[in-house]
Scaffold this active site. Sequence first.
Site, PDB file in Angstrom:
ATOM      1  N   TYR A 155       0.838  -1.202   0.000  1.00 19.96           N
ATOM      2  CA  TYR A 155       0.000   0.000   0.000  1.00 19.96           C
ATOM      3  C   TYR A 155       0.878   1.259   0.000  1.00 19.96           C
ATOM      4  CZ  TYR A 155      -4.155  -2.842   1.041  1.00 19.96           C
ATOM      5  OH  TYR A 155      -5.177  -3.752   0.993  1.00 19.96           O
ATOM      6  N   SER A 174     -14.050  -4.265  -0.016  1.00 17.12           N
ATOM      7  CA  SER A 174     -14.937  -3.563  -0.952  1.00 17.12           C
ATOM      8  C   SER A 174     -16.406  -3.800  -0.614  1.00 17.12           C
ATOM      9  CB  SER A 174     -14.655  -3.982  -2.396  1.00 17.12           C
ATOM     10  OG  SER A 174     -15.254  -3.074  -3.316  1.00 17.12           O
ATOM     11  N   PRO A 175     -16.821  -3.498   0.614  1.00 15.40           N
ATOM     12  CA  PRO A 175     -18.206  -3.775   1.016  1.00 15.40           C
ATOM     13  C   PRO A 175     -19.248  -2.985   0.233  1.00 15.40           C
ATOM     14  CG  PRO A 175     -17.108  -2.413   2.654  1.00 15.40           C
ATOM     15  CD  PRO A 175     -16.039  -2.891   1.714  1.00 15.40           C
ATOM     16  N   LEU A 176     -18.843  -1.866  -0.376  1.00 18.51           N
ATOM     17  CA  LEU A 176     -19.781  -1.075  -1.187  1.00 18.51           C
ATOM     18  C   LEU A 176     -19.466  -1.210  -2.674  1.00 18.51           C
ATOM     19  CD1 LEU A 176     -20.123   2.176   0.961  1.00 18.51           C
ATOM     20  CD2 LEU A 176     -21.401   0.022   1.096  1.00 18.51           C
ATOM     21  N   GLY A 202     -16.841  -0.664  -4.659  1.00 16.13           N
ATOM     22  CA  GLY A 202     -16.262   0.489  -5.344  1.00 16.13           C
ATOM     23  C   GLY A 202     -17.168   1.704  -5.378  1.00 16.13           C
ATOM     24  N   GLY A 203     -18.102   1.801  -4.433  1.00 13.53           N
ATOM     25  CA  GLY A 203     -18.999   2.954  -4.372  1.00 13.53           C
ATOM     26  C   GLY A 203     -20.355   2.727  -5.002  1.00 13.53           C
ATOM     27  N   LEU A 204     -20.539   1.617  -5.705  1.00 13.79           N
ATOM     28  CA  LEU A 204     -21.821   1.370  -6.368  1.00 13.79           C
ATOM     29  C   LEU A 204     -22.970   1.252  -5.375  1.00 13.79           C
ATOM     30  CD1 LEU A 204     -20.949  -1.137  -9.236  1.00 13.79           C
ATOM     31  CD2 LEU A 204     -21.848   1.176  -9.471  1.00 13.79           C
ATOM     32  N   LEU A 205     -22.678   0.758  -4.165  1.00 10.34           N
ATOM     33  CA  LEU A 205     -23.731   0.591  -3.163  1.00 10.34           C
ATOM     34  C   LEU A 205     -23.814   1.792  -2.214  1.00 10.34           C
ATOM     35  CD1 LEU A 205     -23.030  -3.164  -2.357  1.00 10.34           C
ATOM     36  CD2 LEU A 205     -25.044  -2.256  -3.546  1.00 10.34           C
ATOM     37  N   GLY A 206     -23.128   2.851  -2.562  1.00 12.96           N
ATOM     38  CA  GLY A 206     -23.128   4.043  -1.721  1.00 12.96           C
ATOM     39  C   GLY A 206     -23.955   5.188  -2.259  1.00 12.96           C
TER      40      GLY A 206
END
Length: 330
Positions: free
Chosen positions: A53, A214-216, A218-222
Amino acid sequence: MEYTQLGRTGLKVSRLVLGTMNFGPQTDEADSHTIMDTALAAGVNFFDTANVYGFDANKGRTEEIIGTWFAKGDGRRDKTVLATKVNGYMAEGEPWPNHDKLSAVNIRRAVEASLKRLGTDYIDIYQFHHVDRATPWEEIWQAIDVLVQQGKILYAGSSNFAGWHIAQANEAAARRGSLGLVSEQCLYNLIERRAEMEVIPAAESYGLGVIPWSPLHGGLLGGAVRKQREGGGARSTSGRSAEALESEQQRASIQAYEDLCDKYDMAPGDVGLAWLLTRPGVTSPIVGPRTQEQLDSALRAIELKLSEEFLTALDEIFPGPGPSPEAFAW
């Protein structure tokens, strides 16, 4: 904050993991320290990072930022369950043999380098960032057992493993009398549920805690559709997210998801995290905030309770693949 056991271990961890991948590339050192301060004050005791990272020419920078935060003292290192990873190429310049993957020589080299960057003398969970098909498990476990005996690491975990890799690794560990893998970090969320077929069942069977990344997605579920429509989601609808929204089927599913969240007066991002907390086998999803506000939003998900009616509605929008082998056959 709620806490749970990490798999079959006696280690208690928070139901959220602070992911640090943005520390350095997206978030400067001062703001990264503030986020870690806030997370620890809120009871988040589980921090995840990786030796690569920082990325590109700055590989290792994220571990260094965590190390300078630990150096502030106040017992923060002892309060933190620290997980980092090994596998990626870390040397400068052109690729060089034995500077990546899971050979005993690279594991030893990588541990020492991570300890130096992190400013600590031990790593709680040392995770294999990916499989290494060229190195036998007997060699990997021999290297890990030595590090455990030296007190440099306490547990070993995996990331991005298939179900059969988990079985293979832990059967090899059992033959040596070693503890084996205690956690698996996998891609898992409402949109991407293939882990339910074999990875999560394998983890449950062998006593591994599941740590979704990646629980969302990449932002799609946000709230991606709403943000795109309102013109304020350039960051959230870039790259993979923007491409996904170009799919009529995907966009329709996400729109239905956002409509359902609106109906129940819930924020989509909160729901995505709260759903993972209801899933069998899941220990703690990883949240990777770039800002203090994003961390505050993630912390709200811990208190969000989803009804059976709501969970059923989510399954209708994002149906899972079903268990294996039924998912492949009948």
